[in-house]
Design an enzyme around this catalytic site. Structure first.
Site, short mmCIF file in Angstrom:
data_model
loop_
_atom_site.label_atom_id
_atom_site.label_comp_id
_atom_site.label_asym_id
_atom_site.label_seq_id
_atom_site.Cartn_x
_atom_site.Cartn_y
_atom_site.Cartn_z
N ASP A 257 -12.51 5.91 3.38
CA ASP A 257 -11.13 5.85 3.61
C ASP A 257 -10.47 7.32 4.06
O ASP A 257 -10.40 8.22 2.88
CB ASP A 257 -10.38 5.32 2.39
N GLU B 288 -7.10 0.37 -4.23
CA GLU B 288 -7.40 0.39 -2.86
C GLU B 288 -8.59 -0.26 -2.24
O GLU B 288 -8.62 -1.07 -1.43
CB GLU B 288 -6.88 1.86 -2.23
N ASP C 255 0.78 -1.04 0.09
CA ASP C 255 -0.10 -0.12 0.12
C ASP C 255 0.77 1.28 -0.08
O ASP C 255 1.57 1.61 0.96
CB ASP C 255 -0.96 -0.16 1.16
N LYS D 20 2.46 11.71 -3.39
CA LYS D 20 1.51 10.75 -4.28
C LYS D 20 0.32 11.51 -4.88
O LYS D 20 -0.20 11.13 -5.98
CB LYS D 20 0.76 9.65 -3.31
#
Ligand code: AMP
Length: 651
Positions: free
Chosen positions: A225, A202, A33, A99
């Site tokens: 999330d 994800e 991850d 990211k």
């Protein structure tokens, strides 16, 4: 022009994936991850038990590692915990949350926001204007390179822990990542010496670790999330092992750090209130003080997920002053409510886009460290009118799911495999502009299919193959994705050459279309790489258009097929007339068949000239063709006998 049916190519099915059985065998494949704030790596411990998937702790004994990379004072790159620790004294060379920049253009609005708020320098790359990072001494790095440092760091920790070489991985990305962001993530893996066997979404990984790979576990899942820097909500539809991301939404600038900042401001305000002689701005501009306050703020925030009040203690916040105060859970809830509320609208939008009511959600999976906060759990429960699942660990679930997928690919888990599927049907144009799909939508890749086609015109020596994707009956309503010409077909009557067309789609969505002519073995092909891609919205729209126009498209397609069939019938009949030229006019049905032939020709001309008139009944073409076929068959049988007799008498 092709007359029969068959061909393909398209984009990767980002939003859809399927679980099927598979047999692979190779070495360990870890699951990673690669998070915005923290990253985690996991592996399958016991190959006989998929539930034995485990997180690999880093050298400091932590189960997640900060996604932070710094160019240190000694001109060396530092990664993870060590990089995070030196952030306050080296902010302009400490890269975090990169990211958010990966695979993005420097001019994009998302990057513009980061340029404003990030302490480090973001520059356009010289070749293609992508957002890159730049150290204070001008060292330029791509977000993929920064990502590769994190991946390499995790890989080495895993190698130390497992005492074996690790060179294969499954890496997760947000469901909304486009081709370029996915490719940039894959590049990061490659730079770190990892073969990235799959890039998976994800939320899909979270659902996998939750146990949704079991076929009996069909349902609609919401994955909420909230991590350190981003918020994502995804609605997944899981049916018979197919994972479809029905909708995603979120906020790329909302996360735990915003909560920490609220507590930092609370501490500073309280401190200044108690010590009015201290200048607030001086405190705020002191990086070292702010860093210490931040650490204390995050610690208090985390503690309040487990206790109802906690003591914040910061000794020597300034030269001779300490800070000591009790913070209650209720106070934290109140001061951060505006942040929690910012997740509500994205959730509502995602539900609307997925066309789903909150009551239709079967399970809610929580991902990201922030979802441990009780108030957040409460708001999520109110939003969905259902308690979220708490059996999976929110910081680890994504890496664990990736490891399950990795275990399947390595052969360590025997009975499931998450594969991508084609989001749209793939096919070729055939005679009359019809779309002939070879690989239907939602086909699991890798997939291979061959069909036989032929020419549509007498003496045709080349064929233009046009490869399309889409759900509509006519190619004009679908998307052209590639073409090529097959030349050197020996001149033959139409319908005689046998042209084998093969569509071969690999696991990464790369499509190879080959056409070969049987008598000469001549072959031509095109490879279409699925990186240009359609957006999820475009794919969704194309599927919807296909469904909406299904009846009309079927009518159009059957009209084209009937016209093609009638065309063939006409030429076959004319050829037979020519073949039996000497005797045919002696047969009693001769005149009436000439008339039928004329009727078929007139009928198809009428349809060809009135393409958009759907009041014309296509059964007229069918009736005329059938009548001609039946009557002419008898005529030609009789004529054939007569001709044979004639030959005999001549001999
Ligand atoms: P992630 O990006 O998923 O690693 O989430 C990191 C964020 O979760 C950070 O902002 C942490 O402060 C926060 N976090 C971790 N554990 C907790 C907890 N028990 N309660 C509240 N926030 C937490």
């Amino acid at each position: 022009m092709l007359r029969l049916r068959n061909v393909l190519r398209p984009t990767h099915g980002y939003n859809v994936a399927r679980l099927v059985s598979a047999r692979y065998s190779s070495t360990k494949v870890v699951g990673i991850d690669l998070g915005t704030t923290n990253s985690a790596i996991a592996y399958i411990k016991d190959s006989n038990n998929k539930n034995s998937v485990e997180i690999i702790e880093n050298n400091e004994g932590n189960r997640t590692t900060p996604s932070v990379v710094a160019f240190g004072k000694d001109k060396k790159w530092i990664v993870g915990e060590a990089a995070k620790r030196q952030a306050s004294i080296n902010p302009m060379n400490t890269f975090y949350a990169t990211k958010r920049l990966i695979g993005r253009h420097f001019d994009s609005s998302e990057v513009k926001l980061d340029i404003e708020i990030m302490p480090f320098k973001i520059v356009p790359s010289p070749d293609n204007g992508q957002a890159y990072l730049c150290t204070t001494d001008g060292n330029v790095k791509s977000p993929s390179e920064i990502g590769s440092y994190i991946l390499d760091h995790l890989k080495k920790q895993a190698q130390d822990y497992l005492n074996e070489k690790i060179d294969k991985a499954v890496i997760t990305v947000p469901a909304y990542f486009n081709d370029s962001q996915r490719q940039a993530t894959k590049d990061a893996g490659k730079l770190a010496g990892l073969k990235v066997l799959r890039v998976i979404n994800e939320p899909t990984a979270a659902a996998l670790s939750f146990g949704m790979d079991d076929k009996s576990n069909s349902g609609i899942i919401a994955v909420y999330d909230l991590g350190g820097g981003t918020f994502d909500i995804s609605i997944l539809d899981i049916e018979d092992g197919v994972f479809e991301v029905r909708a995603t939404n979120g906020d790329t600038h909302l996360g735990g750090e915003d909560f920490d900042n609220v507590v930092v401001n609370y501490i500073i305000d309280s401190f200044v209130k108690e010590n009015p002689e201290i200048n607030k701005n001086n405190l705020l501009n002191n990086n070292e003080v702010i860093q210490r306050v931040k650490v204390a703020a995050e610690k208090a925030k985390i503690a309040l997920s487990h206790v109802t009040e906690t003591e914040i203690s910061i000794p020597f916040i300034t030269r001779n002053k300490h800070f000591l105060k009790t913070l209650k859970e209720r106070e934290l809830d109140d001061m951060t409510l505006h942040l929690i509320n910012r997740t509500i609208n994205p959730v509502k939008k995602a539900l609307k886009d997925a066309d789903i009511d909150p009551e239709d959600i079967d399970d809610i999976i929580l991902v990201g460290g922030m979802t441990r906060m009780p108030k957040i759990r409460k708001i999520v429960e109110q939003l969905f009118n259902k308690k979220p699942t708490t059996t999976v660990n929110p910081d680890e679930t994504v890496a664990l799911g990736a490891a399950i997928q990795g275990g399947v690919l390595s052969g360590e888990i025997k009975n499931v495999l998450l594969l991508d599927v084609t989001p749209l049907s793939l096919g070729i144009e055939t005679f009359g502009g019809a779309f002939s799909p070879l690989i239907p939508r939602n086909t699991t890749v890798p997939a291979k299919k061959t069909e036989v086609f032929s020419t549509g015109v007498d003496g045709q020596t080349s064929v233009l193959f046009k490869v399309y994707q889409g759900e509509r009956g006519l190619v004009r309503d679908n998307k052209l994705i590639g073409d090529f010409v097959l030349k050197g077909i020996p001149p033959m009557l139409k319908g005689k050459p046998q042209i084998f067309v093969t569509f071969d789609v690999d696991a990464d969505g790369i499509i190879n279309v080959t056409a070969s002519e049987k008598s000469t073995g001549k072959e031509q092909s095109v490879t279409v790489i699925s990186n240009s891609g359609l957006t999820q919205d475009e794919i969704k729209k194309m599927v919807e258009e296909g469904q909406k126009n299904k009846d009309m498209d079927n009518k159009l397609r059957s009209r084209i097929e009937l016209i093609n069939k009638a065309d063939v019938m006409i030429s076959d009949t004319e050829r037979a007339f020519e073949q039996f030229r000497e005797v045919i006019s002696l047969e009693e049905n001769y005149e009436s068949i000439l008339k039928e032939l004329h009727t078929v020709r007139e009928t198809i001309n009428l349809y060809k000239n009135n393409e958009n008139d759907f009041s014309l009944d296509v059964n007229n073409i069918k009736r005329a063709t059938d009548t001609l076929q039946n009557k002419s068959l008898k005529l030609f049988q009789a004529a054939s006998k007569r001709q044979a007799k004639l030959k005999d008498t001549k001999q």
